[in-house]
Structure formats: C-alpha cells, structure tokens
Enzyme design. Structure first.
Site, PDB file in Angstrom:
ATOM      1  N   ASP A  11       0.860  -1.169   0.000  1.00 20.39           N
ATOM      2  CA  ASP A  11       0.000   0.000   0.000  1.00 20.39           C
ATOM      3  C   ASP A  11       0.905   1.230   0.000  1.00 20.39           C
ATOM      4  O   ASP A  11       2.120   1.113  -0.181  1.00 20.39           O
ATOM      5  CB  ASP A  11      -0.968  -0.020   1.197  1.00 20.39           C
ATOM      6  CG  ASP A  11      -0.290   0.207   2.539  1.00 20.39           C
ATOM      7  OD1 ASP A  11       0.964   0.250   2.612  1.00 20.39           O
ATOM      8  OD2 ASP A  11      -1.013   0.313   3.546  1.00 20.39           O
ATOM      9  N   HIS A  12       0.316   2.402   0.214  1.00 19.91           N
ATOM     10  CA  HIS A  12       1.079   3.650   0.185  1.00 19.91           C
ATOM     11  C   HIS A  12       2.181   3.695   1.247  1.00 19.91           C
ATOM     12  O   HIS A  12       3.267   4.198   0.995  1.00 19.91           O
ATOM     13  CB  HIS A  12       0.147   4.856   0.343  1.00 19.91           C
ATOM     14  CG  HIS A  12      -0.667   4.805   1.596  1.00 19.91           C
ATOM     15  ND1 HIS A  12      -1.794   4.002   1.719  1.00 19.91           N
ATOM     16  CD2 HIS A  12      -0.516   5.420   2.791  1.00 19.91           C
ATOM     17  CE1 HIS A  12      -2.296   4.147   2.933  1.00 19.91           C
ATOM     18  NE2 HIS A  12      -1.542   4.996   3.602  1.00 19.91           N
ATOM     19  N   CYS A  68       3.044  -3.278   4.117  1.00 22.41           N
ATOM     20  CA  CYS A  68       2.244  -2.109   4.446  1.00 22.41           C
ATOM     21  C   CYS A  68       2.874  -1.527   5.703  1.00 22.41           C
ATOM     22  O   CYS A  68       3.945  -1.979   6.111  1.00 22.41           O
ATOM     23  CB  CYS A  68       0.756  -2.450   4.616  1.00 22.41           C
ATOM     24  SG  CYS A  68       0.302  -3.460   6.027  1.00 22.41           S
ATOM     25  N   GLY A  69       2.263  -0.537   6.289  1.00 19.08           N
ATOM     26  CA  GLY A  69       2.891   0.136   7.421  1.00 19.08           C
ATOM     27  C   GLY A  69       3.309  -0.808   8.535  1.00 19.08           C
ATOM     28  O   GLY A  69       4.461  -0.833   8.958  1.00 19.08           O
ATOM     29  N   GLY A  73      -2.299  -5.532   8.178  1.00 19.69           N
ATOM     30  CA  GLY A  73      -3.436  -5.505   7.258  1.00 19.69           C
ATOM     31  C   GLY A  73      -3.209  -6.318   6.003  1.00 19.69           C
ATOM     32  O   GLY A  73      -4.071  -7.110   5.593  1.00 19.69           O
ATOM     33  N   HIS A 101       9.676 -23.866   8.860  1.00 25.43           N
ATOM     34  CA  HIS A 101       8.646 -24.542   9.637  1.00 25.43           C
ATOM     35  C   HIS A 101       7.237 -24.359   9.090  1.00 25.43           C
ATOM     36  O   HIS A 101       6.369 -25.204   9.351  1.00 25.43           O
ATOM     37  CB  HIS A 101       8.655 -24.057  11.083  1.00 25.43           C
ATOM     38  CG  HIS A 101       9.890 -24.469  11.815  1.00 25.43           C
ATOM     39  ND1 HIS A 101      10.060 -24.214  13.157  1.00 25.43           N
ATOM     40  CD2 HIS A 101      11.023 -25.101  11.417  1.00 25.43           C
ATOM     41  CE1 HIS A 101      11.239 -24.681  13.545  1.00 25.43           C
ATOM     42  NE2 HIS A 101      11.838 -25.213  12.494  1.00 25.43           N
ATOM     43  N   ASN A 102       6.976 -23.253   8.385  1.00 22.33           N
ATOM     44  CA  ASN A 102       5.615 -22.949   7.948  1.00 22.33           C
ATOM     45  C   ASN A 102       5.443 -22.959   6.433  1.00 22.33           C
ATOM     46  O   ASN A 102       4.343 -22.768   5.949  1.00 22.33           O
ATOM     47  CB  ASN A 102       5.169 -21.590   8.490  1.00 22.33           C
ATOM     48  CG  ASN A 102       5.381 -21.473   9.977  1.00 22.33           C
ATOM     49  OD1 ASN A 102       6.177 -20.669  10.430  1.00 22.33           O
ATOM     50  ND2 ASN A 102       4.688 -22.296  10.749  1.00 22.33           N
ATOM     51  N   ARG A 112       7.063   0.573   8.087  1.00 19.14           N
ATOM     52  CA  ARG A 112       7.320   1.695   8.994  1.00 19.14           C
ATOM     53  C   ARG A 112       8.267   1.331  10.137  1.00 19.14           C
ATOM     54  O   ARG A 112       8.646   2.192  10.922  1.00 19.14           O
ATOM     55  CB  ARG A 112       6.009   2.223   9.565  1.00 19.14           C
ATOM     56  CG  ARG A 112       5.160   2.927   8.528  1.00 19.14           C
ATOM     57  CD  ARG A 112       3.931   3.560   9.132  1.00 19.14           C
ATOM     58  NE  ARG A 112       3.222   4.328   8.118  1.00 19.14           N
ATOM     59  CZ  ARG A 112       1.910   4.411   8.033  1.00 19.14           C
ATOM     60  NH1 ARG A 112       1.144   3.772   8.903  1.00 19.14           N
ATOM     61  NH2 ARG A 112       1.343   5.128   7.084  1.00 19.14           N
ATOM     62  N   ARG A 135       7.574 -33.263  10.158  1.00 11.73           N
ATOM     63  CA  ARG A 135       6.470 -33.020  11.081  1.00 11.73           C
ATOM     64  C   ARG A 135       5.756 -31.702  10.786  1.00 11.73           C
ATOM     65  O   ARG A 135       4.582 -31.541  11.097  1.00 11.73           O
ATOM     66  CB  ARG A 135       6.961 -33.043  12.526  1.00 11.73           C
ATOM     67  CG  ARG A 135       7.825 -31.859  12.916  1.00 11.73           C
ATOM     68  CD  ARG A 135       8.349 -31.999  14.352  1.00 11.73           C
ATOM     69  NE  ARG A 135       8.952 -30.774  14.833  1.00 11.73           N
ATOM     70  CZ  ARG A 135      10.192 -30.369  14.564  1.00 11.73           C
ATOM     71  NH1 ARG A 135      10.973 -31.099  13.792  1.00 11.73           N
ATOM     72  NH2 ARG A 135      10.654 -29.238  15.074  1.00 11.73           N
ATOM     73  N   ARG A 139       1.308 -30.258  10.088  1.00 13.46           N
ATOM     74  CA  ARG A 139       0.696 -29.056  10.662  1.00 13.46           C
ATOM     75  C   ARG A 139       0.158 -28.153   9.569  1.00 13.46           C
ATOM     76  O   ARG A 139      -0.933 -27.594   9.685  1.00 13.46           O
ATOM     77  CB  ARG A 139       1.712 -28.324  11.527  1.00 13.46           C
ATOM     78  CG  ARG A 139       2.133 -29.128  12.732  1.00 13.46           C
ATOM     79  CD  ARG A 139       3.324 -28.525  13.427  1.00 13.46           C
ATOM     80  NE  ARG A 139       3.739 -29.400  14.516  1.00 13.46           N
ATOM     81  CZ  ARG A 139       4.961 -29.454  14.986  1.00 13.46           C
ATOM     82  NH1 ARG A 139       5.913 -28.690  14.473  1.00 13.46           N
ATOM     83  NH2 ARG A 139       5.264 -30.271  15.981  1.00 13.46           N
TER      84      ARG A 139
END
Length: 150
Positions: A11-12, A68-69, A73, A101-102, A112, A135, A139
């Site tokens: 975003d901005h 974003c900042g 969001g 892990h993810n 920011r 493992r 998950r």
C-alpha cells in the site's frame, strides 16, 4: 530458489520499501511482477494483496513479498486465501522460521518499522531458505479451512 519469478505488492505506506525491494530483486536477476501500488498516494492494501494472492494460488508465481505500514493488514488480507501462508517478518530469523517450519509463500514486512538493510536481509533469507517438511507438513496440512459438513 530455482524459479526466479516473484510477485510484490504494497500500500502507500509500503511504497518506498517496495520500490527498494524491486530494485534489489532486479539486481539479483528476479523477474518481478509488481501488483502495486504505484505511488505514496493513500490507497487500500486489499486492492493489491488479493491479485498477488490469486497469482500465487493459480501457480503463476511461486512466492510473493508484500508490505504495508505494520504488515498486519496486508498479511490478514493475504491469509484469507486458502493457498496462501503469509508471514510477518521483521528480522531475518523470523523469515527463516517462516520458510523452514511454515513453508510461507509470502513474506510480509512492516515498512514503517524496518530499514532497507534489514529488508534486504529478510528478502535474502526468505528466498534462500527451504521448507524442512517432516512433522511441519502435517501441521501445514491442517491450516486450510475445510468445507463444513451440512
């Protein structure tokens, strides 16, 4: 990472950092797909997050970077998509864990709150770290919301 295609969105508040990251990725030979925004004029992050997420879900891009900042969001928006695992990364170690892990497929950064040198290190870590599987895969398989029985 073999596939040198990547999507990026902001975003901005994240525009300046996005422009820095695009230049950095270009210098590393990446084919960067910029989903916007195109200036620091106030705008809404979902307008750019959704198209990035859709391109990843369709298999057009393997991964993305967004900002974003606060990163909250844009991360919330990205994670509404069933095929997206967006992780807020404010330091390289978090980016490493998000990948290992993810199996995060989008790295989000709080524009920011980090400088360009930290962003560069986060991007490198995110792109160079492989998923450990094992493992962790079990998950990850539980993350998507399954359709409820009616």
């Amino acid at each position: 990472m073999e596939n040198k295609k990547i999507g990026i969105a902001s975003d901005h508040a994240g525009f300046q950092l996005k422009e820095f990251v695009i230049g950095y990725l270009d210098s590393k030979g990446y084919d960067v797909y910029d989903f916007g925004c195109k200036s620091e004029e106030s705008c809404d992050y979902p307008d750019y997050a959704h198209p990035l997420a859709e391109a990843i879900e369709k298999g057009e891009l393997p991964r993305g970077i967004a900002m974003c900042g606060s990163a909250n969001g844009i991360t919330m928006t990205l994670n509404k998509h069933q095929g997206i695992r967006a992780a807020i990364c404010w330091e390289p170690e978090i980016a490493s864990l998000a990948r290992r892990h993810n199996n995060a497929n989008v790295c989000t950064m709080p524009a920011r709150f980090i400088d360009t040198e930290t962003a560069r290190k986060i991007v490198d870590t995110f792109l160079d770290t492989e998923f450990e599987g094992g493992r962790h895969q079990a998950r990850i398989d539980k993350i998507p919301v399954k359709e409820l029985c009616k």
